[in-house]
Design a protein around this motif. Structure first.
Motif, PDB file in Angstrom:
ATOM      1  N   GLU A 129     -34.834  74.724 -13.850  1.00 42.54           N
ATOM      2  CA  GLU A 129     -35.256  73.379 -13.433  1.00 42.54           C
ATOM      3  C   GLU A 129     -34.869  73.104 -11.983  1.00 42.54           C
ATOM      4  O   GLU A 129     -35.662  72.543 -11.214  1.00 42.54           O
ATOM      5  CB  GLU A 129     -34.641  72.324 -14.353  1.00 42.54           C
ATOM      6  CG  GLU A 129     -35.211  72.303 -15.760  1.00 42.54           C
ATOM      7  CD  GLU A 129     -34.706  71.108 -16.537  1.00 42.54           C
ATOM      8  OE1 GLU A 129     -34.877  69.970 -16.059  1.00 42.54           O
ATOM      9  OE2 GLU A 129     -34.123  71.318 -17.618  1.00 42.54           O
ATOM     10  N   LEU A 130     -33.643  73.480 -11.596  1.00 45.13           N
ATOM     11  CA  LEU A 130     -33.202  73.239 -10.223  1.00 45.13           C
ATOM     12  C   LEU A 130     -34.023  74.057  -9.234  1.00 45.13           C
ATOM     13  O   LEU A 130     -34.411  73.556  -8.177  1.00 45.13           O
ATOM     14  CB  LEU A 130     -31.715  73.582 -10.088  1.00 45.13           C
ATOM     15  CG  LEU A 130     -30.746  72.710 -10.904  1.00 45.13           C
ATOM     16  CD1 LEU A 130     -29.313  73.180 -10.704  1.00 45.13           C
ATOM     17  CD2 LEU A 130     -30.878  71.245 -10.536  1.00 45.13           C
ATOM     18  N   ALA A 131     -34.310  75.310  -9.590  1.00 44.12           N
ATOM     19  CA  ALA A 131     -35.148  76.132  -8.715  1.00 44.12           C
ATOM     20  C   ALA A 131     -36.564  75.577  -8.636  1.00 44.12           C
ATOM     21  O   ALA A 131     -37.194  75.589  -7.568  1.00 44.12           O
ATOM     22  CB  ALA A 131     -35.170  77.574  -9.223  1.00 44.12           C
ATOM     23  N   GLY A 132     -37.080  75.059  -9.756  1.00 47.04           N
ATOM     24  CA  GLY A 132     -38.417  74.479  -9.764  1.00 47.04           C
ATOM     25  C   GLY A 132     -38.535  73.278  -8.851  1.00 47.04           C
ATOM     26  O   GLY A 132     -39.556  73.088  -8.181  1.00 47.04           O
ATOM     27  N   LEU A 133     -37.487  72.444  -8.805  1.00 45.57           N
ATOM     28  CA  LEU A 133     -37.503  71.290  -7.904  1.00 45.57           C
ATOM     29  C   LEU A 133     -37.623  71.730  -6.459  1.00 45.57           C
ATOM     30  O   LEU A 133     -38.339  71.121  -5.666  1.00 45.57           O
ATOM     31  CB  LEU A 133     -36.228  70.468  -8.094  1.00 45.57           C
ATOM     32  CG  LEU A 133     -36.145  69.568  -9.316  1.00 45.57           C
ATOM     33  CD1 LEU A 133     -34.799  68.867  -9.342  1.00 45.57           C
ATOM     34  CD2 LEU A 133     -37.263  68.537  -9.299  1.00 45.57           C
ATOM     35  N   ARG A 134     -36.930  72.782  -6.090  1.00 49.51           N
ATOM     36  CA  ARG A 134     -36.947  73.245  -4.708  1.00 49.51           C
ATOM     37  C   ARG A 134     -38.315  73.832  -4.349  1.00 49.51           C
ATOM     38  O   ARG A 134     -38.815  73.649  -3.233  1.00 49.51           O
ATOM     39  CB  ARG A 134     -35.827  74.261  -4.496  1.00 49.51           C
ATOM     40  CG  ARG A 134     -34.452  73.692  -4.859  1.00 49.51           C
ATOM     41  CD  ARG A 134     -33.384  74.749  -4.832  1.00 49.51           C
ATOM     42  NE  ARG A 134     -32.977  75.026  -3.474  1.00 49.51           N
ATOM     43  CZ  ARG A 134     -32.243  76.092  -3.132  1.00 49.51           C
ATOM     44  NH1 ARG A 134     -31.904  76.969  -4.029  1.00 49.51           N
ATOM     45  NH2 ARG A 134     -31.882  76.264  -1.888  1.00 49.51           N
ATOM     46  N   HIS A 150     -24.633  73.541  -9.646  1.00 52.53           N
ATOM     47  CA  HIS A 150     -24.309  72.149  -9.973  1.00 52.53           C
ATOM     48  C   HIS A 150     -25.417  71.240  -9.441  1.00 52.53           C
ATOM     49  O   HIS A 150     -25.880  71.422  -8.307  1.00 52.53           O
ATOM     50  CB  HIS A 150     -22.967  71.756  -9.354  1.00 52.53           C
ATOM     51  CG  HIS A 150     -22.375  70.520  -9.950  1.00 52.53           C
ATOM     52  ND1 HIS A 150     -22.887  69.259  -9.736  1.00 52.53           N
ATOM     53  CD2 HIS A 150     -21.320  70.351 -10.792  1.00 52.53           C
ATOM     54  CE1 HIS A 150     -22.162  68.368 -10.393  1.00 52.53           C
ATOM     55  NE2 HIS A 150     -21.204  69.005 -11.051  1.00 52.53           N
ATOM     56  N   PRO A 151     -25.876  70.279 -10.232  1.00 54.77           N
ATOM     57  CA  PRO A 151     -26.941  69.375  -9.762  1.00 54.77           C
ATOM     58  C   PRO A 151     -26.606  68.653  -8.468  1.00 54.77           C
ATOM     59  O   PRO A 151     -27.506  68.369  -7.662  1.00 54.77           O
ATOM     60  CB  PRO A 151     -27.106  68.389 -10.930  1.00 54.77           C
ATOM     61  CG  PRO A 151     -26.665  69.155 -12.134  1.00 54.77           C
ATOM     62  CD  PRO A 151     -25.546  70.038 -11.656  1.00 54.77           C
ATOM     63  N   TYR A 152     -25.321  68.357  -8.238  1.00 56.94           N
ATOM     64  CA  TYR A 152     -24.949  67.671  -7.003  1.00 56.94           C
ATOM     65  C   TYR A 152     -25.229  68.558  -5.792  1.00 56.94           C
ATOM     66  O   TYR A 152     -25.830  68.109  -4.804  1.00 56.94           O
ATOM     67  CB  TYR A 152     -23.472  67.285  -7.044  1.00 56.94           C
ATOM     68  CG  TYR A 152     -22.982  66.601  -5.790  1.00 56.94           C
ATOM     69  CD1 TYR A 152     -23.484  65.352  -5.414  1.00 56.94           C
ATOM     70  CD2 TYR A 152     -22.019  67.190  -4.977  1.00 56.94           C
ATOM     71  CE1 TYR A 152     -23.042  64.721  -4.265  1.00 56.94           C
ATOM     72  CE2 TYR A 152     -21.563  66.559  -3.837  1.00 56.94           C
ATOM     73  CZ  TYR A 152     -22.073  65.327  -3.480  1.00 56.94           C
ATOM     74  OH  TYR A 152     -21.624  64.708  -2.339  1.00 56.94           O
ATOM     75  N   THR A 153     -24.810  69.818  -5.854  1.00 57.12           N
ATOM     76  CA  THR A 153     -25.078  70.746  -4.750  1.00 57.12           C
ATOM     77  C   THR A 153     -26.576  70.895  -4.531  1.00 57.12           C
ATOM     78  O   THR A 153     -27.058  70.869  -3.395  1.00 57.12           O
ATOM     79  CB  THR A 153     -24.452  72.121  -5.056  1.00 57.12           C
ATOM     80  OG1 THR A 153     -23.086  71.958  -5.435  1.00 57.12           O
ATOM     81  CG2 THR A 153     -24.535  73.034  -3.844  1.00 57.12           C
ATOM     82  N   ALA A 154     -27.320  71.053  -5.635  1.00 54.67           N
ATOM     83  CA  ALA A 154     -28.771  71.199  -5.527  1.00 54.67           C
ATOM     84  C   ALA A 154     -29.406  69.980  -4.872  1.00 54.67           C
ATOM     85  O   ALA A 154     -30.304  70.103  -4.030  1.00 54.67           O
ATOM     86  CB  ALA A 154     -29.376  71.432  -6.909  1.00 54.67           C
TER      87      ALA A 154
END
Length: 610
Positions: free
Chosen positions: A332-337, A255-259
C-alpha cells in the motif's frame, strides 16, 4: 567500504535516554527511551517534524538541557561515560570529544570579537598551556583555510562583515578547532541558499573523510538527510519510530510516518497533482496518546495501534520500525508513491491581459544596485516564480510590485497604475485591491498582542465596516482554520497556522495577485505541503495569481507556471517552469539546478514516468 560499514567501537553510544520535566508534581516525559549509535567517520541524521524532539536530543547528549529539564540514560562519547564524568568532566569533553554546530552561527558568534579569536578560543599547546598570540593567529588562519576561507585578513573581521555562508564556515571551523570525534550539526543549512547549502554539505563530508569526524545531522529536510547521511533516525513525539540505512528508508519505508514525510517532500523533476499532507500535528508532551503516538494521524491505524504502545521491531539488518503493521503495509505504501509520481495536474489557463507589468524596473540603495532593469508580466490566474540566491534582488522586486519599495528607474504598473509616478489615494486603493503580499515570517508581521480576529478585522475594515466578525470567520475558513481562531493570539498558533492567518489577511481585499515571499521556507515538509496545497486550492477558487518568491526550486516546480531566475539584480533566464528547470540555458540557472541534493525522496525509481 563506507563509513556505515566500517568496523570499530562506536564513537557515540546512547542507550535508554529519557528527558523529562515536572509539572504539578508529575513527571512529564519529552524524550522516551531513545537509543542511538555512531561509528567513527559515519554520518547519521535525526529527522522529523518540529516538536519531535530532535534538537532536545542533541542538547541532552551535550548536557546542555534548559533549566528545569533532566535526563537519564547511558551516554558514552569516545569511551567516556558522561554520567560518570561529572559537570567539570563533561565541560572538558565538549569541544574536545564532541562539539555542536548551531543553525544560525550569527546567534552564537560574539559580534564584538574578531572571528580569528573566536575560532581559537580554548585552544592549548601539547602541554595544555594557552597558545601565544602568534600561534593563535597561525592556527586561526589554518583552521579558516581548512573550511575554505583562504584570505588571511578574514581572521580580523567581525561576524557582521561576513555572508551567511561564510559565518557558517566560521562556525564549523570553531566547532572542529579542538579536533572532536563527533560533531552534532543542528539544521546547519536550513537558512542557506541551495548553492551555499551544497558547499557546506560538501565541506562537512570532506572534513569527515580527512579528520575521521563522525556527525549527527539534525534536520527536517529529508532531501539533505538522505543525500548526505549513511543512516537516519526518524523521530516522532519524543520517540524513534524508524531507523536504518538511508537507501533502505528511501526505497521502502516501513512506518507510515516516514512514508508520509517522503511523499510530502516536493519532487524537483516534476509537478504532482497534490502533495501528501499529514493531518493534525505532533502531540505535545503530556498529551500524547497511550498507544502508537502517530495513530491519530495515521490512515492505517487499527484498534490494536491505539490500545498498545508498539516497540521497535527489526525489519532487516540495521532497519527497525515502531509499527505493529510493518511489512503488512509495504504494498500500500509503495502504491501511494507510484500513484503520486504518475498524477500530474492539468495545465491552467490564464487571462490575456497582464495585471502587473514592469519595464526596465530598477532599484538602487546608494551605490548598490538591488534590481537592474527587470521586465516581468503577471497575468490573472497564473503563478509566476521568482528564484535566486540571497542578494539576487528577488525580495526587492517583490516589494516593488506592492509599492513597499519605489523604483528608482523604469516602470512598475499594477492594475494600470504606474508606481514609478506619484499615485493619488484613489490610485493607491486600486493598487491595494489588485495586489497584496504574504511575508516569509508571519510572526514578525502579526502583532503578538492582538488576536487573529482583530488583525483580520483591521484588514477587512479597509473594504467595508459591515459584518466584520462574520467576514473574519469566513476568511479563516477560506484558509482552512476554524472560525473560533479569531480569539487566539499568534503565540497560540503553530508556524503553519500563523502562515495561514498571514495569507488570510492578504486575501481580505480579494486581490487579483498575491505576492508570496518565501512563505514556506521556514516550515516542516509536512506543513509546507499543507500550505502549498492550500495555495493551489485558493488559486482555483478565487482565480488568484501568485508571484512566488523562493530559493527552493522543488517548491517553485509545484506552484509556478512560469519562472524568472534572478542573479545580482538581473533576470538571467525566464520561461515555462518545466523548460527552465529541465533545460536551463544560463550557467547560473544550471548551477542552481545542479546544487539540489541528488535525491528524489517521494518516488522510487520504478515509479518515475518514462
Amino acid at each position: 567500504m563506507s563509513a556505515a560499514e566500517s568496523p570499530g567501537v562506536d564513537v557515540l553510544r546512547v542507550r535508554g535516554l529519557d528527558v523529562e520535566f515536572e509539572r504539578r508534581r508529575q513527571a512529564i516525559r519529552i524524550i522516551d527511551d531513545l537509543e542511538l549509535s555512531l561509528r567513527p567517520g559515519e554520518f547519521v541524521a535525526i529527522a522529523g517534524e518540529s516538536g519531535s524532539g530532535k534538537s532536545l536530543t542533541a542538547r541532552a547528549i551535550l548536557d546542555l538541557l534548559p533549566h528545569g529539564l533532566r535526563s537519564t540514560g547511558e551516554m558514552v562519547i569516545d569511551g567516556h561515560d558522561l554520567r560518570q564524568a561529572g559537570p567539570a568532566g563533561r565541560r572538558k569533553l565538549r569541544g574536545s570529544a564532541i562539539s555542536l554546530l548551531m543553525q544560525d552561527p550569527y546567534a552564537i558568534l560574539n559580534p564584538l570579537e574578531r572571528i580569528g579569536t573566536q575560532v581559537t578560543v580554548g585552544m592549548t599547546d601539547d602541554g595544555g598551556r594557552p597558545l601565544s598570540r602568534q600561534a593563535r593567529r597561525q592556527e586561526a588562519e589554518r583552521r579558516l583555510a581548512e573550511v575554505g576561507i583562504t584570505d588571511p585578513a578574514a581572521a580580523d573581521r567581525y561576524p557582521f562583515e561576513l555572508s551567511g555562508g561564510m559565518r557558517q564556515r566560521v562556525g564549523i571551523a570553531a566547532a572542529i578547532a579542538r579536533n572532536p570525534k563527533v560533531l552534532i550539526a543542528d539544521e546547519p543549512t536550513s537558512a542557506l541558499d541551495v548553492t551555499t547549502q551544497k558547499e557546506i554539505l560538501e565541506l562537512l563530508r570532506r572534513l569527515g573523510r580527512t579528520h575521521g569526524l563522525a556527525m549527527v545531522l539534525i534536520t527536517h529536510d529529508l532531501r539533505v538527510a538522505f543525500s548526505v547521511c549513511d543512516r537516519a533516525y526518524i523521530m516522532y513525539a519524543g520517540q524513534v519510530i524508524e531507523a536504518g540505512p538511508t537507501d533502505e528508508l528511501l526505497a521502502a519505508p516501513a512506518h507510515p510516518y516516514t512514508a508520509n514525510l517522503l511523499l510530502a517532500d516536493p519532487p524537483l523533476d516534476r509537478r504532482v497533482e497534490s502533495l501528501a499532507s499529514i493531518p493534525g500535528g505532533v502531540p505535545a508532551p503530556g498529551a500524547r496518546p497511550a498507544g502508537c503516538r502517530f495513530a491519530p494521524r495515521c490512515a492505517w491505524a487499527t484498534e490494536s495501534c491505539r490500545s498498545g504502545a508498539p516497540a521497535l521491531s527489526q525489519i532487516a539488518d540495521g532497519h527497525v520500525s515502531r509499527c505493529i503493521r510493518a511489512g503488512e503495509l509495504d504494498d500500500e505504501l509503495a502504491g501511494l508513491r507510484i500513484e503520486a509520481a504518475h498524477h500530474r495536474p492539468p495545465a491552467r489557463d490564464h487571462g490575456v491581459e497582464p495585471v502587473i507589468v514592469t519595464t526596465g524596473a530598477c532599484r538602487e540603495f546608494g551605490r548598490k544596485v538591488a534590481v537592474a532593469g527587470a521586465d516581468i508580466e503577471v497575468f490573472r490566474g497564473e503563478s509566476v516564480g521568482v528564484v535566486g540566491e540571497s542578494g539576487s534582488g528577488k525580495t526587492t522586486l517583490g516589494r516593488m510590485l506592492v509599492g513597499l519599495t519605489r523604483p528608482t528607474a523604469g516602470h512598475v504598473r499594477v492594475g494600470g497604475v504606474d508606481l514609478a509616478g506619484s499615485p493619488d489615494k484613489r490610485q493607491w486603493d486600486t493598487v491595494r485591491s489588485t495586489v497584496q503580499m504574504a511575508f516569509q515570517d508571519p510572526s514578525s508581521t502579526l502583532n503578538p498582542h492582538r488576536t487573529v480576529g482583530a488583525t483580520l478585522r483591521d484588514a477587512l475594515r479597509l473594504v467595508s465596516r459591515d459584518d466584520l466578525d462574520r467576514r473574519a470567520a469566513e476568511l479563516l475558513e477560506l484558509v482552512g482554520l476554524p472560525a473560533n481562531y479569531v480569539r487566539r493570539l499568534p503565540v497560540q498558533l503553530s508556524g503553519g497556522e500563523r502562515q495561514r492567518v498571514a495569507i488570510a489577511r492578504g486575501l481580505a481585499r480579494r486581490p487579483q495577485v498575491l505576492v508570496c515571499d518565501e512563505v514556506v521556507s521556514a516550515l516542516d515538509v509536512s506543513v509546507q505541503a499543507h500550505v502549498l496545497n492550500l495555495l493551489r486550492r485558493l488559486q482555483e477558487e478565487l482565480d488568484l495569481a501568485y508571484v512566488f518568491i523562493t530559493h527552493d526550486l522543488a517548491v517553485v516546480r509545484q506552484i509556478a507556471d512560469r519562472v524568472y531566475v534572478m542573479s545580482a539584480g538581473e533576470i538571467v533566464e525566464q520561461g515555462p517552469v518545466d523548460d527552465v528547470l529541465d533545460r536551463p540555458t544560463h550557467p547560473y540557472t544550471q548551477k542552481l539546478v545542479s546544487s539540489i541534493p541528488g535525491v528524489e525522496t517521494n518516488s522510487p525509481k520504478e515509479a518515475l514516468p518514462s
